[in-house]
Design a protein around this motif. Sequence first.
Motif: not given
Length: 246
Positions: A201-221
Motif C-alpha cells: 500500500d505504501s508503494i502504491a501511495a508514493f508520489p510519482d517520479r515528477e512529484a517527488f522531484l518537485a518535493l526534492m526541489a521544494d526542500a531546496k535541493l
Amino acid sequence: MTGERDVPVDGAGDAAAAGRRVRAMFDRIARRYDLLNRVLSAGVDRRWRRAAAEAMRVGPGDIALDVAAGTGDLAAEIAARGARAVGVDFSSGMLGVAAAKAASRGLRVALVRASACDLPFADGAFAAAGIAFGIRNIPDRRRALAEMRRVVRPGGRVVVLEPALPRSRLLRRLYAPWFSVGLPLVGGALSDRSAYRYLRDSIAAFPDREAFLALMADAKLRDPSFRDLSGGLAVVYSADAPGRSR
C-alpha cells in the motif's frame, strides 16, 4: 557501535500513534527483513542498493550517512567503497541486526537511533546522505529531505532509493498480480502479512517520479533527477546540496 537517543515523532494524536505502529512493525520483522528482501525481489534489491551507493559518489576519506538504515545494507555498500558510514534508524530491532551484520563483516559503520526528521548531526557533517526504501515510511518527507540537505556539505549528494510501479502499461499489467496478491501472501508466509500489505500500500501511495522531484526541489535541493532501475521497479533519485560542487 550503536548510540541511543529519544526519537521524536512528527505530529500528534493519530500521526504519533501511526509512527509508533510503524516502528513496532519494523521491530517485529527485523530478523527476517533481509530474507524477505532477497525473496521478494529475487535478489535484485542488492543491485539497487549498489546503484544508490554509486549515485552518492563517495570513496576513501569520505563520511556518508544512511538514513532509515534498517539492517544496514546501504551503509555496507558505502563502507565497501572505502568511506566511513553512519546509519540512523528509529527501530531498535533493525539497528540490532545492522550492528551484528557490520561486526561480522568488519565494516566501519556507526549506528545511531534517531528520527530522520531530527538528525543529531552538525550542518555539513557528511559528504553525502542516502535513504533506501525508507522515505515512504516518513510522514513529513520534505522535512526529512531538508534534514539530509542540512547535514550534507555544499555540493554533496542526497540520494533516495524507492521501489516503484513500472511506467510501462505492459510491465505494470504483468506486475500487477504479484504486487497485489503475491507480495503480501509470500511476505505473510515468511514473516508478517500486515507488514507486507503495508509495504504494498505504501508503494502504491508514493508520489510519482515528477512529484517527488518537485518535493526534492521544494526542500531546496539542486538539480534533482531520477533513474529507473529494472524497468521501473525501483527508482534512484539524486540531487545536490546547494553550494559549490566538490
